[in-house]
Design a protein around this motif. Structure first.
Motif, PDB file in Angstrom:
ATOM      1  N   ASP A 104     -15.179   6.889  -9.346  1.00  7.28           N
ATOM      2  CA  ASP A 104     -16.385   7.501  -9.900  1.00  7.28           C
ATOM      3  C   ASP A 104     -16.215   9.008 -10.086  1.00  7.28           C
ATOM      4  O   ASP A 104     -16.859   9.608 -10.955  1.00  7.28           O
ATOM      5  CB  ASP A 104     -17.593   7.228  -8.996  1.00  7.28           C
ATOM      6  N   SER A 105     -15.376   9.619  -9.264  1.00  2.46           N
ATOM      7  CA  SER A 105     -15.161  11.067  -9.348  1.00  2.46           C
ATOM      8  C   SER A 105     -13.808  11.417  -9.967  1.00  2.46           C
ATOM      9  O   SER A 105     -13.398  12.576  -9.943  1.00  2.46           O
ATOM     10  CB  SER A 105     -15.264  11.693  -7.950  1.00  2.46           C
ATOM     11  N   PHE A 106     -13.118  10.426 -10.530  1.00  4.67           N
ATOM     12  CA  PHE A 106     -11.754  10.619 -11.035  1.00  4.67           C
ATOM     13  C   PHE A 106     -11.688  11.672 -12.138  1.00  4.67           C
ATOM     14  O   PHE A 106     -12.417  11.617 -13.123  1.00  4.67           O
ATOM     15  CB  PHE A 106     -11.209   9.291 -11.564  1.00  4.67           C
ATOM     16  N   VAL A 107     -10.803  12.635 -11.949  1.00  7.66           N
ATOM     17  CA  VAL A 107     -10.459  13.622 -12.975  1.00  7.66           C
ATOM     18  C   VAL A 107      -8.943  13.704 -12.996  1.00  7.66           C
ATOM     19  O   VAL A 107      -8.315  13.958 -11.956  1.00  7.66           O
ATOM     20  CB  VAL A 107     -11.054  15.010 -12.664  1.00  7.66           C
ATOM     21  N   PRO A 108      -8.296  13.461 -14.147  1.00  9.00           N
ATOM     22  CA  PRO A 108      -6.831  13.496 -14.176  1.00  9.00           C
ATOM     23  C   PRO A 108      -6.274  14.833 -13.681  1.00  9.00           C
ATOM     24  O   PRO A 108      -6.866  15.899 -13.907  1.00  9.00           O
ATOM     25  CB  PRO A 108      -6.506  13.279 -15.658  1.00  9.00           C
ATOM     26  N   ALA A 109      -5.158  14.759 -13.003  1.00  7.66           N
ATOM     27  CA  ALA A 109      -4.490  15.971 -12.533  1.00  7.66           C
ATOM     28  C   ALA A 109      -3.890  16.720 -13.726  1.00  7.66           C
ATOM     29  O   ALA A 109      -3.398  16.104 -14.678  1.00  7.66           O
ATOM     30  CB  ALA A 109      -3.401  15.608 -11.540  1.00  7.66           C
ATOM     31  N   LYS A 110      -3.905  18.026 -13.657  1.00  4.91           N
ATOM     32  CA  LYS A 110      -3.319  18.834 -14.730  1.00  4.91           C
ATOM     33  C   LYS A 110      -1.826  18.994 -14.464  1.00  4.91           C
ATOM     34  O   LYS A 110      -1.336  20.080 -14.161  1.00  4.91           O
ATOM     35  CB  LYS A 110      -4.030  20.177 -14.832  1.00  4.91           C
ATOM     36  N   GLU A 111      -1.133  17.860 -14.563  1.00  4.43           N
ATOM     37  CA  GLU A 111       0.303  17.808 -14.324  1.00  4.43           C
ATOM     38  C   GLU A 111       1.000  17.267 -15.563  1.00  4.43           C
ATOM     39  O   GLU A 111       0.478  16.382 -16.254  1.00  4.43           O
ATOM     40  CB  GLU A 111       0.615  16.900 -13.134  1.00  4.43           C
ATOM     41  N   ALA A 112       2.179  17.780 -15.853  1.00  8.47           N
ATOM     42  CA  ALA A 112       2.941  17.336 -17.012  1.00  8.47           C
ATOM     43  C   ALA A 112       3.404  15.889 -16.830  1.00  8.47           C
ATOM     44  O   ALA A 112       3.684  15.461 -15.710  1.00  8.47           O
ATOM     45  CB  ALA A 112       4.134  18.249 -17.245  1.00  8.47           C
ATOM     46  N   PRO A 113       3.511  15.142 -17.917  1.00  5.66           N
ATOM     47  CA  PRO A 113       4.039  13.780 -17.834  1.00  5.66           C
ATOM     48  C   PRO A 113       5.556  13.786 -17.727  1.00  5.66           C
ATOM     49  O   PRO A 113       6.209  14.800 -18.004  1.00  5.66           O
ATOM     50  CB  PRO A 113       3.592  13.156 -19.165  1.00  5.66           C
ATOM     51  N   ALA A 125       0.853  -1.188   0.000  1.00  8.27           N
ATOM     52  CA  ALA A 125       0.000   0.000   0.000  1.00  8.27           C
ATOM     53  C   ALA A 125       0.890   1.238   0.000  1.00  8.27           C
ATOM     54  O   ALA A 125       1.948   1.263   0.632  1.00  8.27           O
ATOM     55  CB  ALA A 125      -0.912  -0.007   1.218  1.00  8.27           C
ATOM     56  N   LEU A 126       0.457   2.262  -0.729  1.00 15.96           N
ATOM     57  CA  LEU A 126       1.241   3.486  -0.873  1.00 15.96           C
ATOM     58  C   LEU A 126       0.557   4.693  -0.232  1.00 15.96           C
ATOM     59  O   LEU A 126       0.954   5.824  -0.468  1.00 15.96           O
ATOM     60  CB  LEU A 126       1.486   3.766  -2.360  1.00 15.96           C
ATOM     61  N   ASN A 127      -0.481   4.436   0.570  1.00 15.90           N
ATOM     62  CA  ASN A 127      -1.279   5.520   1.132  1.00 15.90           C
ATOM     63  C   ASN A 127      -1.889   6.385   0.034  1.00 15.90           C
ATOM     64  O   ASN A 127      -2.036   7.598   0.177  1.00 15.90           O
ATOM     65  CB  ASN A 127      -0.461   6.367   2.112  1.00 15.90           C
ATOM     66  N   LEU A 128      -2.228   5.710  -1.075  1.00 17.01           N
ATOM     67  CA  LEU A 128      -2.994   6.298  -2.170  1.00 17.01           C
ATOM     68  C   LEU A 128      -4.292   5.484  -2.234  1.00 17.01           C
ATOM     69  O   LEU A 128      -4.358   4.467  -2.921  1.00 17.01           O
ATOM     70  CB  LEU A 128      -2.225   6.199  -3.488  1.00 17.01           C
ATOM     71  N   PRO A 129      -5.326   5.888  -1.481  1.00 18.89           N
ATOM     72  CA  PRO A 129      -6.467   5.001  -1.214  1.00 18.89           C
ATOM     73  C   PRO A 129      -7.080   4.346  -2.448  1.00 18.89           C
ATOM     74  O   PRO A 129      -7.326   3.129  -2.440  1.00 18.89           O
ATOM     75  CB  PRO A 129      -7.459   5.939  -0.515  1.00 18.89           C
ATOM     76  N   ALA A 167      -2.582  10.697 -12.087  1.00 14.10           N
ATOM     77  CA  ALA A 167      -3.591  10.566 -11.041  1.00 14.10           C
ATOM     78  C   ALA A 167      -3.463  11.727 -10.060  1.00 14.10           C
ATOM     79  O   ALA A 167      -2.352  12.195  -9.785  1.00 14.10           O
ATOM     80  CB  ALA A 167      -3.431   9.245 -10.305  1.00 14.10           C
ATOM     81  N   PRO A 168      -4.581  12.220  -9.515  1.00  9.81           N
ATOM     82  CA  PRO A 168      -4.496  13.295  -8.522  1.00  9.81           C
ATOM     83  C   PRO A 168      -3.817  12.818  -7.242  1.00  9.81           C
ATOM     84  O   PRO A 168      -3.776  11.621  -6.944  1.00  9.81           O
ATOM     85  CB  PRO A 168      -5.966  13.647  -8.252  1.00  9.81           C
ATOM     86  N   ALA A 169      -3.303  13.763  -6.475  1.00  7.07           N
ATOM     87  CA  ALA A 169      -2.838  13.451  -5.130  1.00  7.07           C
ATOM     88  C   ALA A 169      -4.016  12.946  -4.296  1.00  7.07           C
ATOM     89  O   ALA A 169      -5.175  13.220  -4.616  1.00  7.07           O
ATOM     90  CB  ALA A 169      -2.223  14.700  -4.499  1.00  7.07           C
ATOM     91  N   PRO A 170      -3.743  12.205  -3.216  1.00  6.44           N
ATOM     92  CA  PRO A 170      -4.836  11.578  -2.468  1.00  6.44           C
ATOM     93  C   PRO A 170      -5.707  12.555  -1.683  1.00  6.44           C
ATOM     94  O   PRO A 170      -6.812  12.187  -1.263  1.00  6.44           O
ATOM     95  CB  PRO A 170      -4.109  10.615  -1.527  1.00  6.44           C
ATOM     96  N   ASN A 171      -5.228  13.752  -1.461  1.00  2.00           N
ATOM     97  CA  ASN A 171      -6.023  14.768  -0.757  1.00  2.00           C
ATOM     98  C   ASN A 171      -6.107  16.030  -1.608  1.00  2.00           C
ATOM     99  O   ASN A 171      -5.075  16.529  -2.057  1.00  2.00           O
ATOM    100  CB  ASN A 171      -5.387  15.100   0.602  1.00  2.00           C
TER     101      ASN A 171
END
Length: 264
Positions: free
Chosen positions: A223-232, A155-159, A213-217
């Protein structure tokens, strides 16, 4: 010294978008950046989730993109992959397992193991008895060994991601802890960079070539997933005398590959 380019999770599609992302544009940018700045690397490892839903079409076009690499490419499977489609269109080392996309890369002073953690019909990972036996055999020498895998065995504490990690995590960790020659784990799947230790062994995960993926907080779920606006980005690994350096390398800005979906 061994220099390795590490990429993960391109989620390649031969047509269409993932939301507003064109994964072909992102993969082409990563390969071009690597060819321009890191063509001296020994090889590149691509740690899974290679394609989308069009198995034959996606793997066929993906093979064309990977053929543009100036260095050898070692692709791996993730939860979104298909072993039969993979084998039909991509090249594996001759000594790869017959039933799994699992193989080793040998250098003069180290062994790099590329594991198959795919579980058919699930986003979680699997590492069955046959794959475990192969791993034990490969670790039976005292050669310093580095493991690439798609699913994290912890587990990575990324629920949201922690619910789809490797199922046989304790069995896997017991194997690598018992043998004592695993120097580092390099893990895909979670679309975020993390690092730490597990049973005293260092590990790192990597941001994706595709969406992040967004940060965990604040908390989110699938169901509510929206990709983070972060560069690859991708990773540049330097390994010498069991010392490891990982450089996170941004190969384009966030807007590169973002398109407005066409409307019928």
């Amino acid at each position: 010294m061994t220099k390795i380019i590490w990429m993960t999770d391109p989620h390649f599609q031969n047509e269409g978008l993932i939301g507003d992302l064109n994964p072909r544009t992102r993969l082409a940018a990563a390969i071009n950046h690597m060819n321009t700045h890191h063509s001296d690397a020994d090889f590149m490892v691509l740690t899974g989730d290679l394609v989308g839903d069009d198995i034959a079409g996606d793997y066929t076009r993906l093979a064309d993109y990977l053929a543009q690499s100036k260095i050898p490419v070692y692709p791996m499977v993730g939860n979104n992959d298909d072993r039969a489609g993979f084998r039909a269109h991509l090249t594996l080392p001759d000594e790869a397992m017959d039933d799994f996309v699992q193989y080793s890369i040998e250098t003069s002073d180290a062994c790099f193991l590329c594991l198959d953690t795919h579980m058919t019909g699930s986003h979680a990972g699997q590492f069955c008895a046959a794959r475990q036996a192969w791993l034990r055999d490969k670790l039976s020498s005292n050669t310093p060994t580095y493991i690439f895998m798609h699913h994290p065995p912890m587990a990575l504490n990324l629920p949201s991601q922690d619910t789809i990690k490797l199922q046989e995590d304790e069995a896997f960790l017991d194997i690598i802890r018992t043998h004592g020659n695993v120097r580092h784990l390099f893990i895909g799947h979670v679309h975020r960079p993390t690092c730490g230790t597990i049973t005293g062994i260092p590990f790192a995960t990597l941001g994706a070539l595709s969406f992040q993926a967004p940060a965990p907080n604040p908390a989110w779920d699938w169901d509510s997933f929206v990709p983070a606006k972060e560069a690859p980005h991708y990773g540049v690994l330097y390994i010498e005398n069991s010392d490891v350096t990982l450089q996170h390398t941004q190969f384009c800005n966030y807007a590169h590959g973002i398109e407005t979906p066409s409307r019928a």
